[in-house]
Design an enzyme around this catalytic site. Structure first.
Site, PDB file in Angstrom:
ATOM      1  N   ASP A 198       0.010   6.752 -20.407  1.00 24.75           N
ATOM      2  CA  ASP A 198      -1.433   6.600 -20.544  1.00 24.75           C
ATOM      3  C   ASP A 198      -1.791   5.164 -20.163  1.00 24.75           C
ATOM      4  OD1 ASP A 198      -3.959   7.967 -21.993  1.00 24.75           O
ATOM      5  OD2 ASP A 198      -3.906   5.833 -22.493  1.00 24.75           O
ATOM      6  N   ASN A 237     -13.590   1.352 -16.868  1.00 23.58           N
ATOM      7  CA  ASN A 237     -14.752   2.158 -16.461  1.00 23.58           C
ATOM      8  C   ASN A 237     -16.059   1.538 -16.949  1.00 23.58           C
ATOM      9  OD1 ASN A 237     -13.612   4.210 -14.923  1.00 23.58           O
ATOM     10  ND2 ASN A 237     -13.189   5.503 -16.689  1.00 23.58           N
ATOM     11  N   ASP A 244     -11.348   4.927 -10.682  1.00 26.43           N
ATOM     12  CA  ASP A 244     -10.629   5.849  -9.800  1.00 26.43           C
ATOM     13  C   ASP A 244      -9.574   5.103  -8.985  1.00 26.43           C
ATOM     14  OD1 ASP A 244     -12.124   7.947 -10.719  1.00 26.43           O
ATOM     15  OD2 ASP A 244     -13.430   8.075  -8.964  1.00 26.43           O
ATOM     16  N   GLU A 298      -6.828   9.586 -17.702  1.00 22.77           N
ATOM     17  CA  GLU A 298      -5.925   8.477 -17.411  1.00 22.77           C
ATOM     18  C   GLU A 298      -4.516   8.740 -17.922  1.00 22.77           C
ATOM     19  OE1 GLU A 298      -7.991   7.308 -21.335  1.00 22.77           O
ATOM     20  OE2 GLU A 298      -8.433   8.485 -19.558  1.00 22.77           O
TER      21      GLU A 298
END
Length: 250
Positions: free
Chosen positions: A119, A127, A136, A162
């Site tokens: 992760d 973000n 992204d 993620e």
């Protein structure tokens, strides 16, 4: 001459010309050359038409066959694309959640396997601070690190926004832990080019199960190890030993 095999609906005129020429031939004599000449002329005219029509039909058949071949290739390509889209993540090109789960369960039928769950640390901050396009780009960069480091026999899947899973068939838990460490280090030094110049790290959980296991069991153990790594400070690898989790040295 046997004319029964010629379809009368398509070549009826030629069939009649042939019968007429045959009858003339049977009744002709040296005293009636004009009659034979006329019959032969009609026969030539009929079969010239037949030849033209046959060539036209052959050309049409060839075009139709070519079109059918092209349509078949297009259908096969469309099928391949649909299968790919159904099993792969659109952003990264790796397996999607359903596909990696299915792959793990199929491997479990007759193989031991190790599973890595990782992760991206503090991904929400990326973000929120820089926007989803930058997020992204980080995800694609992490996948690039995975693809460069994991063995050729490994399969990589994106199981969440993620979060990723790496299937390692035939590897021991210790060997899988070494792979996870190598990926962790690759991500840590990778240039993600974030606007503030900061880096990206990830946390890892590793589990191992013998043949006959299930994805849910292997994943839950690895996920438990992953969260132990996060609780211990992130950017770490933790390995599950049955119900026990041990943290690996970084």
């Amino acid at each position: 001459m046997d004319t029964c095999t010629v379809p009368p609906d398509l070549f009826e005129a030629e069939h009649r010309a042939l019968l007429a020429a045959q009858a003339t031939y049977d009744s002709c004599s040296a005293a009636a050359p004009d009659r034979c000449h006329q019959a032969l002329g009609r026969l030539l005219t009929a079969y010239e038409r037949l030849l033209r029509e046959t060539r036209r039909l052959v050309r049409r058949s060839d075009r139709a066959e070519l079109e059918m071949t092209q349509l078949n290739h297009q259908l096969q390509e469309l099928t391949r694309q649909l299968e790919y889209r159904a099993t792969h993540d659109s952003l990264t090109g790796i397996f999607n959640r359903a596909a990696i789960i299915d792959l793990v369960n199929r491997h479990f039928v007759n193989q031991d396997l190790a599973l890595i769950v990782l992760d991206i640390d503090h991904f929400k901050r990326v973000n929120d601070s820089f926007g989803h396009p930058v997020g992204d780009r980080v995800i694609v960069g992490v996948v690039d690190c995975l693809q460069r480091v994991v063995p050729a026999t490994a399969s990589i899947g994106r199981v969440g926004g993620e979060e990723f899973t790496v299937l390692l068939p035939g590897l021991s838990a210790e060997a899988a832990e070494q792979v996870a460490q190598a990926v962790r280090q690759a991500i840590e030094v990778h240039a993600f080019d974030l606007p503030d110049g900061s880096g990206i790290t990830a946390s890892f959980g590793v589990s191992w199960f013998p043949a006959g296991g299930r994805f849910d069991d292997a994943y839950n153990l690895a996920d438990e190890a992953l969260y132990q790594a996060k609780r211990n400070g992130r950017n770490q690898v933790a390995r599950a030993l049955g119900p026990t989790v041990i943290l690996a040295a970084t």
